[in-house]
Design a protein around this motif. Sequence first.
Motif, short mmCIF file in Angstrom:
data_model
loop_
_atom_site.label_atom_id
_atom_site.label_comp_id
_atom_site.label_asym_id
_atom_site.label_seq_id
_atom_site.Cartn_x
_atom_site.Cartn_y
_atom_site.Cartn_z
N ALA A 332 59.11 32.34 64.00
CA ALA A 332 58.46 32.37 65.11
C ALA A 332 59.45 32.99 66.22
O ALA A 332 59.04 33.38 67.23
N ASP A 333 60.78 33.31 65.70
CA ASP A 333 61.72 33.92 66.64
C ASP A 333 61.98 35.28 66.19
O ASP A 333 63.03 35.84 66.26
N LEU A 334 60.84 36.17 65.83
CA LEU A 334 61.11 37.50 65.36
C LEU A 334 61.46 38.49 66.47
O LEU A 334 61.05 38.05 67.70
N SER A 335 62.02 39.38 66.27
CA SER A 335 62.55 40.45 67.17
C SER A 335 61.27 40.96 67.95
O SER A 335 60.37 41.58 67.09
N PRO A 336 61.11 41.15 69.07
CA PRO A 336 60.13 41.82 69.81
C PRO A 336 59.74 43.04 69.17
O PRO A 336 58.37 43.66 69.16
N LEU A 337 60.64 43.92 68.73
CA LEU A 337 60.50 45.10 68.14
C LEU A 337 59.77 45.02 66.91
O LEU A 337 58.83 45.94 66.73
N ARG A 420 41.29 58.23 45.63
CA ARG A 420 39.82 58.53 45.90
C ARG A 420 39.09 57.80 44.95
O ARG A 420 39.27 57.36 43.87
N GLY A 421 38.06 57.20 46.03
CA GLY A 421 36.96 56.40 45.32
C GLY A 421 37.35 55.11 45.38
O GLY A 421 36.57 54.12 45.10
N ILE A 422 38.57 54.73 45.54
CA ILE A 422 38.99 53.30 45.58
C ILE A 422 39.36 52.70 47.06
O ILE A 422 38.82 51.79 47.32
N GLY A 423 39.83 53.70 47.81
CA GLY A 423 40.46 53.55 49.23
C GLY A 423 41.72 53.82 49.58
O GLY A 423 42.36 54.48 49.05
N THR A 424 42.00 53.35 51.01
CA THR A 424 43.34 53.69 51.38
C THR A 424 44.21 52.58 51.66
O THR A 424 43.46 51.20 52.04
N GLN A 425 45.46 52.73 51.62
CA GLN A 425 46.11 51.48 51.83
C GLN A 425 47.79 51.99 52.50
O GLN A 425 48.23 52.77 52.11
N ILE A 426 47.94 51.17 53.43
CA ILE A 426 48.87 50.96 54.47
C ILE A 426 49.97 50.07 54.15
O ILE A 426 49.66 48.82 54.19
N ARG A 427 51.09 50.18 53.51
CA ARG A 427 51.86 49.34 53.14
C ARG A 427 53.54 49.33 53.65
O ARG A 427 54.09 50.54 53.48
N ALA A 428 53.81 48.22 54.49
CA ALA A 428 55.31 48.34 55.26
C ALA A 428 56.03 47.16 54.65
O ALA A 428 55.48 46.10 54.79
N THR A 429 57.43 47.30 54.44
CA THR A 429 58.13 46.43 54.16
C THR A 429 59.26 46.22 55.20
O THR A 429 60.02 47.35 55.30
N ILE A 430 59.51 45.33 56.13
CA ILE A 430 60.48 45.34 57.36
C ILE A 430 61.43 44.18 57.23
O ILE A 430 60.97 43.07 57.02
N PRO A 431 62.70 44.52 57.25
CA PRO A 431 63.63 43.30 57.23
C PRO A 431 63.47 42.48 58.42
O PRO A 431 63.08 42.88 59.66
N ILE A 432 63.67 41.47 58.20
CA ILE A 432 63.55 40.37 59.13
C ILE A 432 64.95 40.40 60.15
O ILE A 432 65.97 40.34 59.87
N ALA A 433 64.63 40.32 61.39
CA ALA A 433 65.78 40.35 62.48
C ALA A 433 65.18 39.39 63.71
O ALA A 433 63.86 39.45 64.04
N HIS A 434 66.12 38.49 63.85
CA HIS A 434 65.65 37.33 64.88
C HIS A 434 65.72 37.98 66.28
O HIS A 434 66.92 38.50 66.46
N ALA A 435 64.90 37.35 67.27
CA ALA A 435 65.28 37.69 68.77
C ALA A 435 66.38 37.03 69.13
O ALA A 435 66.87 36.06 68.82
N ARG A 436 67.12 37.91 70.15
CA ARG A 436 68.62 37.45 70.60
C ARG A 436 68.15 36.23 71.77
O ARG A 436 67.40 36.55 72.40
N LYS A 437 69.10 35.41 71.63
CA LYS A 437 68.91 34.00 72.64
C LYS A 437 69.78 34.35 73.74
O LYS A 437 70.73 34.83 73.90
#
Length: 437
Positions: A332-337, A420-437
């Motif tokens: 729940a406290d992910l960085s806004p970015l 081709r013939g199967i589809g398109t896929q966008i895949r991203a892996t993002i390290p978790i950074a918590h929002a500053r309190k």
Amino acid sequence: MGLLAFAISQRIETSMMQTAAEEGALFTELFLSPAAQDLVTSRRLPPENAKRLDDLLAGMLGERLVLVKLWLPDATLVYSTSKKGIGDRFPSRHIDAAVAGKATAEFDYLHEAENANHKHLQVPLVEIYAPLFRSGTREVIAVGEIYSDGRRLAADLASIRFTSVGIVGAATAPMMLILFFMVRRASKLVNEYQSSLMQNVVEATNLAAQNDRLRRVADNARLEAASSNENLLARIGQDLHDGPIQLVSLLMLKLTDPTAKKSDPSGFTHAHDPTIEPLTKRILAELRNISTGLVLPELDGLSPNQLLLLAVKNHEEATGTTVCCQIGDLPADLSPLITICLYRIVQEGLNNAFHHAKAKGQRVEVVADPQSILITVSDSGPGAVDKDHEHRRSRRGLGIAGLRNRVEALKGTFEFVLQRGIGTQIRATIPIAHARK
């Protein structure tokens, strides 16, 4: 100080020799002068005078005197207790000095030719030359030469030399000690000053290095400011592309869709798609949001899961299509970015799926673990509009290239897969950074 000790000992030796010479002069004046008065008129000493001198020296004086000689002023020997060399001439500077009226004395080891017969004695002798005067006058008529045992005098001189060296050494030691401490103190001061100078040099070098580092930091700050401005412009462009432009593109598709057109009796064609009006309102809202804050206000106060569901819902409402969602629990406290990046990935991926795959097989999957978030947006389209689309958008820094920049700015990885013939896929892996309190 060694030269001083030597000079003192030499001065004492000279003084003692002069004293010995004066004593010898008194002796010759008392004992030899009466016997030498006949030499005023003769160049030979009468036998009776020689006999008198032999008897005199055979007594008590013989214990102190080793050898006695009488010389004429021209250095001719006229008497000797050894009876050797009488009548021969042996010139000497000592005889010349005595003829001039001066008594002299020195140590002699009988090395001269006149003493060849007495070398066997091997003892230091005090050799004294004294003038003999004519009675009642200061006329020198002969020179008396006496040799006395000098062992005692030599011992006294050696003792005096040792004593003088000891005295000078005793005076020298504290002086050298004082000089040592003075030089040591001066050396310590010099070392302290040198150390202080070296410390100042080190501090100056450190300050110079620090100034250089600050200069580089300032240069980097200027470069980063320029880069930040460029990034800001890129973000504005990305937000414009990912938001209003995508919606305008969708509006254009609806307006140009031949299935949504009908003709009235007068022959004009009208679009009757009921989603056009809300879509237009959304475009205006997007533009207002971007112009006021560059970040979507509608994202504030939403959790990451609610945000992604909102992106899917907006797409479904705008396109009238259905999206299959599988979104796991996100922190729940992910960085806004990160939340904005996730939102834009879903928005861009679904818009691409609608444009190029006719909304066929639209799917959003999000999986989170303690270190990273994996998000996948895919479709089941033909997968043929692929690389031209990506390259065309990349040249303007938008589209897929814009998403890739967003993800890589967050130190994540991005993949755009076309099959081709199967589809398109966008895949991203993002390290978790918590929002500053």
